[in-house]
Enzyme design. Structure first.
Site, mmCIF file in Angstrom:
data_model
loop_
_atom_site.group_PDB
_atom_site.id
_atom_site.type_symbol
_atom_site.label_atom_id
_atom_site.label_comp_id
_atom_site.label_asym_id
_atom_site.label_seq_id
_atom_site.Cartn_x
_atom_site.Cartn_y
_atom_site.Cartn_z
ATOM 1 N N GLU A 27 -12.951 -16.180 -31.806
ATOM 2 C CA GLU A 27 -14.150 -15.980 -32.629
ATOM 3 C C GLU A 27 -13.916 -15.017 -33.796
ATOM 4 O O GLU A 27 -14.769 -14.885 -34.674
ATOM 5 C CB GLU A 27 -15.300 -15.477 -31.754
ATOM 6 C CG GLU A 27 -15.828 -16.506 -30.766
ATOM 7 C CD GLU A 27 -14.911 -16.755 -29.575
ATOM 8 O OE1 GLU A 27 -14.851 -17.921 -29.119
ATOM 9 O OE2 GLU A 27 -14.255 -15.806 -29.088
ATOM 10 N N HIS A 83 -2.473 -21.564 -23.186
ATOM 11 C CA HIS A 83 -3.714 -21.327 -23.927
ATOM 12 C C HIS A 83 -3.587 -20.149 -24.895
ATOM 13 O O HIS A 83 -4.043 -20.221 -26.036
ATOM 14 C CB HIS A 83 -4.873 -21.095 -22.957
ATOM 15 C CG HIS A 83 -6.187 -20.915 -23.614
ATOM 16 N ND1 HIS A 83 -6.880 -21.956 -24.192
ATOM 17 C CD2 HIS A 83 -6.941 -19.806 -23.814
ATOM 18 C CE1 HIS A 83 -8.001 -21.499 -24.712
ATOM 19 N NE2 HIS A 83 -8.069 -20.203 -24.497
ATOM 20 N N ASN A 101 -3.611 -9.345 -39.522
ATOM 21 C CA ASN A 101 -3.667 -10.016 -38.228
ATOM 22 C C ASN A 101 -3.168 -9.057 -37.152
ATOM 23 O O ASN A 101 -1.974 -8.922 -36.925
ATOM 24 C CB ASN A 101 -2.829 -11.296 -38.238
ATOM 25 C CG ASN A 101 -2.911 -12.043 -36.927
ATOM 26 O OD1 ASN A 101 -3.531 -11.589 -35.970
ATOM 27 N ND2 ASN A 101 -2.280 -13.197 -36.873
#
Length: 158
Positions: free
Chosen positions: A61, A91, A116
Site C-alpha cells: 500500500e 510472496h 525506497n
C-alpha cells in the site's frame, strides 16, 4: 546491499520537507526504521514539523500513499519504509518487485525523489540486523533523502 555506505555530505536542510510512508506490518521493526530515519533527519537540521509520517497497512500500500503525497508538491523528498521477510512462498519477492517498480515510476512521473526503504530479507535475523542492529538502514535512507532533496531543489523551485 553493500555495507560500505557513502559518507554523508554537509547539506543545509533549512526549509526541506520530507514525507515518510511506512508499513504497519512488521510494526516493531518498521518503527525502528522510522525512529532511525527521523533521528537522522532531526540531527541534520530537519525539524520534526517538517517531517510527515503516514502509516499504511502493508508495504504493498506504500506506493499509493507516496503518490498521494507526491502530487501535492509539498515535499522535497519522500521516503518509503517497510519490511518484507521471506516466508514459505515467494510472496515477499513479488510484493518487493511490485513496490520497487511503482516507487520508481512515481518518482519519475511526479518529478520528486522517492527513497525506497522497503527492506527485503531472507530471514527474521536479517530483518532485525537491518532494522534494529548495527546496520541502521533507516538512517541510511534518511541520509540519501537529504542528498536527493538537495540535488533536486533547484528543479522544484523553478
Amino acid at each position: 546491499m553493500s555495507l560500505d555506505s557513502p559518507q554523508p555530505i554537509n547539506i543545509d536542510t533549512t526549509g526541506f520537507r520530507f514525507g515518510i510512508v511506512a508499513s504497519r506490518f512488521n510494526q516493531t521493526l518498521v518503527d525502528a526504521l522510522i525512529k532511525d530515519a527521523t533521528n537522522y533527519l532531526n540531527n541534520n537540521g530537519v525539524s520534526s514539523d517538517c517531517i510527515e509520517i503516514i502509516r499504511v497497512p502493508g508495504s504493498y500500500e506504500i506506493p499509493f500513499m507516496i503518490n498521494r503525497l507526491a502530487v501535492t508538491k509539498n515535499y522535497n523528498c519522500l521516503i518509503a519504509l517497510g519490511l518484507l521477510i521471506k516466508g514459505d512462498t515467494q510472496h515477499h519477492s513479488i510484493v518487493g518487485e511490485s513496490v520497487t517498480g511503482a516507487l520508481l515510476n512515481i518518482s519519475i512521473q511526479q518529478d520528486i525523489p522517492v527513497i525506497n526503504g522497503v527492506v527485503i530479507t531472507e530471514s527474521n535475523q536479517q530483518a532485525k540486523d537491518r532494522c534494529t542492529g548495527d546496520i541502521k538502514r533507516g538512517g541510511e535512507f534518511a541520509q540519501v533523502a537529504i542528498e536527493m532533496a538537495e540535488l533536486s531543489k533547484g528543479e522544484q523551485n523553478s
